[in-house]
Design an enzyme around this catalytic site. Structure first.
Site: not given
Ligand SMILES: [Mg+2]
Length: 316
Positions: A30, A32
Site C-alpha cells: 500500500d 499512503d
Molecule cells: Mg494506507
C-alpha cells in the site's frame, strides 16, 4: 508463516526474520501510510523497498487512491526515490477503467471523482462526464425545477474521491442509479485519510452517501476486493502464497491479503495499530479475525537491517 498471529518481527531472531524474508518472492505494498504520508516519505521506506527489489523480490505499489493515474503515481514514486516502473503500479482508477473495458462498456459514465479517473477512462476510450464543482443553486425547489438536468445515455456511476462532492452530485448519481441497468461502481471504500489531528473524508464516505440514497450496493473495485490484483495472479506474475501484502489499514490491505491468500504485514505508521489488532483477536466475530495480520512492524523501515543481513548471507 505466522498465519494471522500478528507476530512482531522485532521480537524474532535474525535467523527467523531471514527465513520469513525467504518465504515470499513478491511484495505488494500500500502507499499512503506505509511508504509515504501526505506526500512525504516515511523514514526508511524508500530504502527498504529498493533493497527488497535488490534482494530479488518483485515489487508492486497498490493504492486505493483514485485521484491519480498510474503515470502520475509512477512520477510521484520515482520523485521520492523508489525504483519502480508503471508496470508495478496497481491503482483503482486504472482498475476501474479496465473493469469497464472488459465489459465492453459503450455508454457514458457519470463520474463523482477527479481527473485520475477521467484520464484513465480517456485512455481506454470510454466517454464520461467532467469532474469539478457542481454546486447547489438556489433552494431545493429552485434546484429541482430549474437547475437539475439529467444527461441521456449514462450507463454507469463511478464514485471515487471528490473534494467537490455536493447535493446536486448526490441527486444526479442516485437518479441515474434508479435505473437498475445503470452500473454502480466504487473505486474504493476507505473511510478517511491518515492525517495527524484532522479527519479528512475518503471515498468510502462519499460512496456511503450515494448508496444510502440510491438504496443500492456498489461494485467495489479497490482493496479489499481481489478484483484489483486478480490480473497479476491470472497472468502468473505472482504466486499468492509467496506474495507479501504490506499495509497500514486492516480492512483494506490485510483483508485483501486474506482474500487473495497472500501473507500479510501490518505497519503502525498509518490507520491501524496493535491496539486495534488486540480488539480483533479478542472479538468473537469471525469477520474481525480476517483483519489480523500475520506479522507486524512499527514502521516498514524497521525491516532494513534484516534485509542488509540477508544480503550479506546471500553474498557469502
Ligand atoms: Mg494506507
Amino acid at each position: 508463516m505466522y498465519k494471522q498471529t500478528c507476530t512482531n518481527l522485532l521480537d524474532l531472531s535474525r535467523v527467523e526474520v531471514n527465513d520469513w524474508l525467504n518465504s515470499f518472492d513478491s511484495v505488494i505494498s500500500d502507499c499512503d501510510g506505509v511508504l509515504w504520508v501526505y506526500g512525504k516519505p516515511i523514514a526508511g521506506s524508500v530504502n527498504t523497498m529498493n533493497q527488497l527489489k535488490k534482494l530479488g523480490k518483485s515489487i508492486y505499489f497498490c493504492t486505493n487512491n483514485s485521484t491519480k493515474t498510474r503515470g502520475e503515481l509512477l512520477a510521484k514514486g520515482v520523485d521520492l526515490g523508489f525504483h519502480i516502473t508503471e508496470d508495478s503500479i496497481i491503482s483503482t482508477a486504472h482498475a476501474t477503467a479496465a473493469y469497464l473495458q472488459r465489459r465492453h462498456f459503450s455508454k457514458r459514465v457519470y463520474v463523482i471523482g477527479s481527473e485520475g479517473i477521467t484520464q484513465e477512462l480517456d485512455a481506454v476510450g470510454i466517454d464520461h462526464t467532467s469532474t469539478g464543482p457542481d454546486v447547489m443553486q438556489g433552494n431545493l425547489g429552485e434546484f429541482m425545477s430549474k437547475h437539475l438536468k439529467l444527461e441521456p445515455n449514462i450507463g454507469a456511476v463511478v464514485v471515487g474521491f471528490d473534494e467537490h462532492f455536493s447535493f446536486p452530485k448526490m441527486t444526479k448519481a442516485a437518479s441515474y442509479l434508479s435505473d437498475p441497468k445503470c452500473l454502480f461502481i466504487a473505486t474504493n471504500t476507505d473511510e478517511r485519510f491518515p492525517m495527524p489531528s484532522l479527519v479528512v473524508p475518503g471515498s468510502g464516505s462519499f460512496v456511503a452517501a450515494i448508496k444510502t440514497c440510491a438504496e443500492r450496493e456498489p461494485i467495489v473495485i479497490g482493496k479489499p476486493n481481489p478484483a484489483i490484483c486478480e490480473f497479476l495472479i491470472k497472468q502468473k506474475r505472482i504466486i499468492p502464497e509467496r506474495t507479501l501484502m504490506i499495509g497500514d489499514r486492516a480492512n483494506t490491505d490485510v483483508l485483501l491479503g486474506y482474500n487473495c491468500g497472500f501473507q500479510t504485514l501490518l505497519v503502525g505508521t498509518g490507520i491501524h495499530q496493535l491496539s486495534d489488532v488486540q480488539q480483533w483477536q479478542d472479538s468473537t466475530n469471525p469477520e474481525d479475525k480476517k483483519l489480523i495480520p500475520d506479522v507486524y512492524l512499527p514502521k516498514l523501515g524497521d525491516l532494513l537491517p534484516f534485509i542488509m543481513d540477508a544480503m550479506v548471507v546471500e553474498n557469502n
